[in-house]
Write a protein that holds these residues in place. Structure first.
Motif, PDB file in Angstrom:
ATOM      1  N   VAL A  56      -0.822   7.923  -2.843  1.00  0.00           N
ATOM      2  CA  VAL A  56       0.513   8.119  -2.257  1.00  0.00           C
ATOM      3  C   VAL A  56       0.389   8.471  -0.772  1.00  0.00           C
ATOM      4  CG1 VAL A  56       2.574   9.572  -2.294  1.00  0.00           C
ATOM      5  CG2 VAL A  56       1.571   8.773  -4.443  1.00  0.00           C
ATOM      6  N   LEU A  57      -0.544   9.365  -0.448  1.00  0.00           N
ATOM      7  CA  LEU A  57      -0.707   9.790   0.946  1.00  0.00           C
ATOM      8  C   LEU A  57      -1.229   8.656   1.826  1.00  0.00           C
ATOM      9  CD1 LEU A  57      -2.205  13.354   0.381  1.00  0.00           C
ATOM     10  CD2 LEU A  57       0.019  12.815   1.389  1.00  0.00           C
ATOM     11  N   ALA A  58      -2.115   7.814   1.280  1.00  0.00           N
ATOM     12  CA  ALA A  58      -2.640   6.696   2.070  1.00  0.00           C
ATOM     13  C   ALA A  58      -1.532   5.696   2.391  1.00  0.00           C
ATOM     14  CB  ALA A  58      -3.772   6.006   1.306  1.00  0.00           C
ATOM     15  N   VAL A  59      -0.696   5.377   1.409  1.00  0.00           N
ATOM     16  CA  VAL A  59       0.427   4.469   1.660  1.00  0.00           C
ATOM     17  C   VAL A  59       1.404   5.101   2.644  1.00  0.00           C
ATOM     18  CG1 VAL A  59       2.401   3.314   0.606  1.00  0.00           C
ATOM     19  CG2 VAL A  59       0.192   3.330  -0.577  1.00  0.00           C
ATOM     20  N   ALA A  60       1.656   6.397   2.457  1.00  0.00           N
ATOM     21  CA  ALA A  60       2.575   7.092   3.368  1.00  0.00           C
ATOM     22  C   ALA A  60       2.028   7.132   4.782  1.00  0.00           C
ATOM     23  CB  ALA A  60       2.834   8.509   2.855  1.00  0.00           C
ATOM     24  N   VAL A 115      -6.676  -0.287   4.773  1.00  0.00           N
ATOM     25  CA  VAL A 115      -7.844  -0.732   4.010  1.00  0.00           C
ATOM     26  C   VAL A 115      -8.088   0.178   2.806  1.00  0.00           C
ATOM     27  CG1 VAL A 115     -10.341  -1.076   4.114  1.00  0.00           C
ATOM     28  CG2 VAL A 115      -8.908  -1.802   6.026  1.00  0.00           C
ATOM     29  N   ALA A 116      -7.900   1.476   2.994  1.00  0.00           N
ATOM     30  CA  ALA A 116      -8.235   2.440   1.939  1.00  0.00           C
ATOM     31  C   ALA A 116      -7.253   2.405   0.774  1.00  0.00           C
ATOM     32  CB  ALA A 116      -8.300   3.846   2.521  1.00  0.00           C
ATOM     33  N   ALA A 117      -5.972   2.185   1.049  1.00  0.00           N
ATOM     34  CA  ALA A 117      -4.953   2.276  -0.015  1.00  0.00           C
ATOM     35  C   ALA A 117      -5.249   1.361  -1.208  1.00  0.00           C
ATOM     36  CB  ALA A 117      -3.568   1.993   0.567  1.00  0.00           C
ATOM     37  N   PRO A 118      -5.565   0.063  -0.997  1.00  0.00           N
ATOM     38  CA  PRO A 118      -5.870  -0.775  -2.172  1.00  0.00           C
ATOM     39  C   PRO A 118      -7.097  -0.304  -2.937  1.00  0.00           C
ATOM     40  CG  PRO A 118      -5.470  -2.124  -0.218  1.00  0.00           C
ATOM     41  CD  PRO A 118      -5.574  -0.715   0.247  1.00  0.00           C
TER      42      PRO A 118
END
Length: 298
Positions: A139-143, A168-171
């Motif tokens: 959630v924090l990476a997408v945010a 890059v990290a979120a997926p």
């Protein structure tokens, strides 16, 4: 007496292995290393020490697990997400410090608005991932991609490399939510050490190659060769690193593609397309070799 000192020093080296492995195999390994014959040696040989350390790296990499390929892939993905977030946070922090050094003190709120909110959210996602709070980290990476861009277009419009870190990290983090139950999560201390090692690889001053001073080029070349050699020595034992390093190189490639599409520039950048291709090939090789060992062991 010499044997007691030698055994103590062997056991110090064996502390590099996971605790569970030491409990099961430490005495057996000590008996094999020392043998039954009396000895006057007080130190392990350099070859034995290197073999023990590489053995510990292999065990951490999942070589003794029931499903080593699954451990390699899922823990490699987890380490890759951590490494790319840590690299993005490091680059962002360096840019914030530089912004304050060159006029940012006259308008600190602008610096915090343009870069500070993003930095806080990336660090928060990294901390959540280190704590194995994968859903929170996702959630924090997408945010971290969406919220700072709604507040300020600075990072997006300038295409700064740290902007790509949560992209890059979120997926990778989201993929980690489907980690099989029989694949253990990466131990926290081991994950942090692996991430630090990957960051150290990116801190090699390869920019010295572009200097006119020949001595600076020689020093840069020596440091690059030494750094890559150390990383490969570790990563060929703990092959999760061969998977984890690829997303960090993708970060540099995305930055270069967004700012300069010329092939010449890409080939001059050690963190751009050529090294990403090499990293992808190494990751594929790690998976293939692990599967072959798994089949042989079966």
């Amino acid at each position: 007496m010499s044997s007691d000192v030698l055994e103590k020093r062997y056991r110090m080296l064996l502390r590099a292995y996971p605790a569970a492995y030491r409990r099961e195999r430490a005495d057996e390994l000590i008996d094999t290393l020392i043998g039954d014959e009396p000895t006057t040696r007080r130190w392990p040989s350099l070859r034995q020490a290197a073999s023990l350390i590489r053995g510990a790296l292999r065990v951490h990499g999942g070589s003794t697990a029931d499903r080593p390929t699954a451990v390699l892939l899922w823990q490699g993905i987890h380490l890759g997400a951590m490494a790319v977030l840590a690299l993005g946070a490091l680059i962002g922090l360096d840019d914030i410090v530089e912004a304050f050094q060159f006029g940012g003190l006259s308008d600190p709120m602008a610096v915090l608005r343009d870069q500070g909110i993003f930095e806080v959210m990336v660090i928060a996602a990294l901390v959540a991932l280190v704590a194995d709070r994968t859903r929170t980290a996702a959630v924090l990476a997408v945010a971290a991609v969406v919220v700072p861009s709604m507040i300020s277009q600075y990072l997006l419009l300038n295409g700064l490399p740290q902007f790509w870190a949560p992209v890059v990290a979120a997926p990778l983090i989201i993929a980690g939510l489907w980690r099989p139950a029989d694949v253990p999560s990466t131990p926290r201390a081991n994950a942090v050490l692996a991430t630090v090692g990957i960051l150290a690889l990116h801190l090699i001053p390869a920019g010295g190659f572009r200097r006119v001073d020949v001595s600076a080029q020689i020093v840069a070349a020596a440091m690059v060769i030494a750094g890559i050699a150390v990383f490969l020595w570790v990563a060929t034992a703990d092959q999760r690193l061969l998977i984890a390093v690829a997303p960090t190189l993708l970060l540099g490639t995305l930055y270069q593609l967004g700012n300069d599409l010329s092939t010449g520039e890409l080939l001059r950048r050690p963190d751009a397309l050529p090294s990403l291709v090499v990293a992808a090939l190494m990751a594929a090789g790690a998976v293939v070799s692990t599967r072959m060992r798994q089949r042989t062991r079966a």
